[in-house]
Motif scaffolding. Structure first.
Motif, short mmCIF file in Angstrom:
data_model
loop_
_atom_site.label_atom_id
_atom_site.label_comp_id
_atom_site.label_asym_id
_atom_site.label_seq_id
_atom_site.Cartn_x
_atom_site.Cartn_y
_atom_site.Cartn_z
N GLU A 77 -28.46 59.40 2.02
CA GLU A 77 -29.55 60.30 1.64
C GLU A 77 -29.03 61.64 1.14
OE1 GLU A 77 -31.40 57.56 4.74
OE2 GLU A 77 -29.49 58.61 4.54
N GLY A 78 -27.82 62.00 1.52
CA GLY A 78 -27.24 63.25 1.07
C GLY A 78 -26.42 63.13 -0.20
N ALA A 79 -26.36 61.95 -0.78
CA ALA A 79 -25.52 61.73 -1.97
C ALA A 79 -26.03 62.48 -3.19
CB ALA A 79 -25.40 60.24 -2.28
N GLY A 80 -27.30 62.45 -3.43
CA GLY A 80 -27.87 63.17 -4.56
C GLY A 80 -28.27 64.57 -4.14
N ALA A 81 -28.65 65.38 -5.10
CA ALA A 81 -29.07 66.75 -4.78
C ALA A 81 -30.13 67.21 -5.77
CB ALA A 81 -27.87 67.69 -4.81
N ASP A 82 -31.08 67.94 -5.26
CA ASP A 82 -32.12 68.54 -6.11
C ASP A 82 -32.84 67.50 -6.97
OD1 ASP A 82 -31.43 71.10 -5.12
OD2 ASP A 82 -29.82 71.25 -6.61
N GLY A 83 -33.11 66.33 -6.40
CA GLY A 83 -33.81 65.29 -7.14
C GLY A 83 -32.96 64.59 -8.19
N MET A 84 -31.66 64.78 -8.12
CA MET A 84 -30.76 64.17 -9.09
C MET A 84 -29.91 63.11 -8.39
SD MET A 84 -31.33 65.89 -11.90
CE MET A 84 -29.93 65.84 -12.99
N LEU A 85 -29.68 62.00 -9.07
CA LEU A 85 -28.77 60.98 -8.56
C LEU A 85 -27.34 61.49 -8.67
CD1 LEU A 85 -30.14 57.77 -10.33
CD2 LEU A 85 -30.49 58.43 -7.95
N SER A 86 -26.51 61.13 -7.71
CA SER A 86 -25.09 61.43 -7.83
C SER A 86 -24.50 60.50 -8.89
CB SER A 86 -24.38 61.21 -6.50
OG SER A 86 -24.31 59.82 -6.20
N ALA A 87 -23.29 60.80 -9.32
CA ALA A 87 -22.62 59.93 -10.29
C ALA A 87 -22.47 58.52 -9.73
CB ALA A 87 -21.26 60.50 -10.66
N VAL A 88 -22.18 58.40 -8.43
CA VAL A 88 -22.01 57.08 -7.83
C VAL A 88 -23.34 56.33 -7.79
CG1 VAL A 88 -21.33 55.82 -5.75
CG2 VAL A 88 -20.00 57.80 -6.49
N GLN A 89 -24.41 57.00 -7.39
CA GLN A 89 -25.72 56.35 -7.39
C GLN A 89 -26.10 55.91 -8.80
OE1 GLN A 89 -27.65 59.73 -5.56
NE2 GLN A 89 -28.25 58.46 -3.80
N ARG A 90 -25.87 56.76 -9.76
CA ARG A 90 -26.19 56.42 -11.15
C ARG A 90 -25.32 55.25 -11.63
NH1 ARG A 90 -26.39 60.38 -16.45
NH2 ARG A 90 -26.79 58.69 -17.92
N GLY A 91 -24.04 55.25 -11.25
CA GLY A 91 -23.16 54.14 -11.62
C GLY A 91 -23.66 52.82 -11.08
N PHE A 92 -24.09 52.80 -9.82
CA PHE A 92 -24.62 51.56 -9.24
C PHE A 92 -25.91 51.15 -9.93
CE2 PHE A 92 -21.42 51.88 -6.11
CZ PHE A 92 -21.36 50.67 -5.45
N HIS A 93 -26.73 52.11 -10.30
CA HIS A 93 -27.99 51.80 -10.98
C HIS A 93 -27.73 51.26 -12.39
CE1 HIS A 93 -32.08 52.12 -12.41
NE2 HIS A 93 -31.66 52.91 -13.38
N GLU A 94 -26.92 51.95 -13.15
CA GLU A 94 -26.71 51.58 -14.55
C GLU A 94 -25.87 50.33 -14.73
OE1 GLU A 94 -25.30 55.04 -16.64
OE2 GLU A 94 -27.23 56.08 -16.37
N LYS A 95 -24.96 50.06 -13.82
CA LYS A 95 -24.09 48.88 -13.95
C LYS A 95 -24.51 47.74 -13.04
CE LYS A 95 -21.59 50.50 -17.19
NZ LYS A 95 -21.60 49.88 -18.52
N LEU A 96 -25.71 47.84 -12.48
CA LEU A 96 -26.28 46.79 -11.64
C LEU A 96 -25.35 46.42 -10.48
CD1 LEU A 96 -27.69 44.58 -14.53
CD2 LEU A 96 -28.86 46.39 -13.28
N GLY A 97 -24.85 47.45 -9.80
CA GLY A 97 -23.93 47.26 -8.69
C GLY A 97 -24.59 46.81 -7.41
N ALA A 98 -25.90 46.62 -7.44
CA ALA A 98 -26.63 46.18 -6.24
C ALA A 98 -27.35 44.88 -6.55
CB ALA A 98 -27.63 47.23 -5.81
N GLN A 99 -27.29 43.96 -5.63
CA GLN A 99 -28.08 42.73 -5.75
C GLN A 99 -29.33 42.92 -4.90
OE1 GLN A 99 -27.26 39.86 -7.74
NE2 GLN A 99 -25.98 41.45 -8.62
N CYS A 100 -29.27 42.53 -3.62
CA CYS A 100 -30.43 42.73 -2.76
C CYS A 100 -30.56 44.19 -2.35
CB CYS A 100 -30.37 41.83 -1.53
SG CYS A 100 -29.25 42.39 -0.22
N GLY A 101 -29.44 44.93 -2.38
CA GLY A 101 -29.45 46.35 -2.08
C GLY A 101 -29.15 46.70 -0.64
N TYR A 102 -29.08 45.75 0.24
CA TYR A 102 -28.88 46.06 1.65
C TYR A 102 -27.53 46.73 1.91
CZ TYR A 102 -29.68 45.82 6.61
OH TYR A 102 -29.90 46.17 7.92
#
Length: 168
Positions: A77-102
């Motif tokens: 929950e502390g990875a992003g800041a001010d309503g912005m995704l961190s680079a890592v969160q964005r990387g997982f989102h853009e490169k489909l790094g999550a399947q079920c997400g658990y």
């Protein structure tokens, strides 16, 4: 025995009464209400509960909360800041790094630590840093691509705004 746990959690100081036998995982989820840190194996083998303690990945299912007095704890929950995704969160989102997400929160936290230590890791270094995390849905290729992409985004200082619920 009950004691007061004073810690810095995701950049904010907290003081909460806790029992000596309370696990950090249960403190985060039940006392604080941060449910991003997941209960997986309950035995320190899957990495779903990974958090950072003073910048170092730690399995919260094996850590007593009372051992962290005056320490700095970071969750997904502390990875992003001010309503912005961190680079890592964005990387997982853009490169489909999550399947079920658990398992994703644990991977995001571990990858965040890696990129703080090594801004341009090799694939082998990524595998080693994420070796304590298990994903049951994928062959890890997308996860490695996500971390590599996050490293590139981070080097450019790129962040992304979090979409509002109900928006496209």
């Amino acid at each position: 025995m009950t004691r007061v746990l004073e810690i810095e959690l995701n950049g904010e100081r907290r003081a909460d009464p806790i029992e000596d036998n309370l696990l950090l995982l249960d403190y985060l989820r039940e006392t604080v209400g941060l449910t991003g840190t997941k209960t997986g194996c309950d035995g320190g083998e899957c990495g779903a509960c990974t958090v950072l303690v003073d910048g170092v990945p730690r399995l919260s299912c094996l850590t007593l909360a009372c051992s962290l007095v005056h320490r700095r704890v970071e969750t997904v929950e502390g990875a992003g800041a001010d309503g912005m995704l961190s680079a890592v969160q964005r990387g997982f989102h853009e490169k489909l790094g999550a399947q079920c997400g658990y398992c994703t929160p644990g991977f995001v936290v571990a990858a965040t630590a890696l990129l703080r230590w090594n801004a341009d890791p090799t694939d082998d270094e990524i595998r080693a840093a994420l070796g304590s995390n298990i994903c049951r849905c994928t062959g890890y290729v997308k996860i490695i691509e996500a971390v590599r992409h996050a490293a590139a985004l981070q080097s450019k200082g790129v962040r992304a705004r979090v979409a509002r619920p109900g928006s496209c």
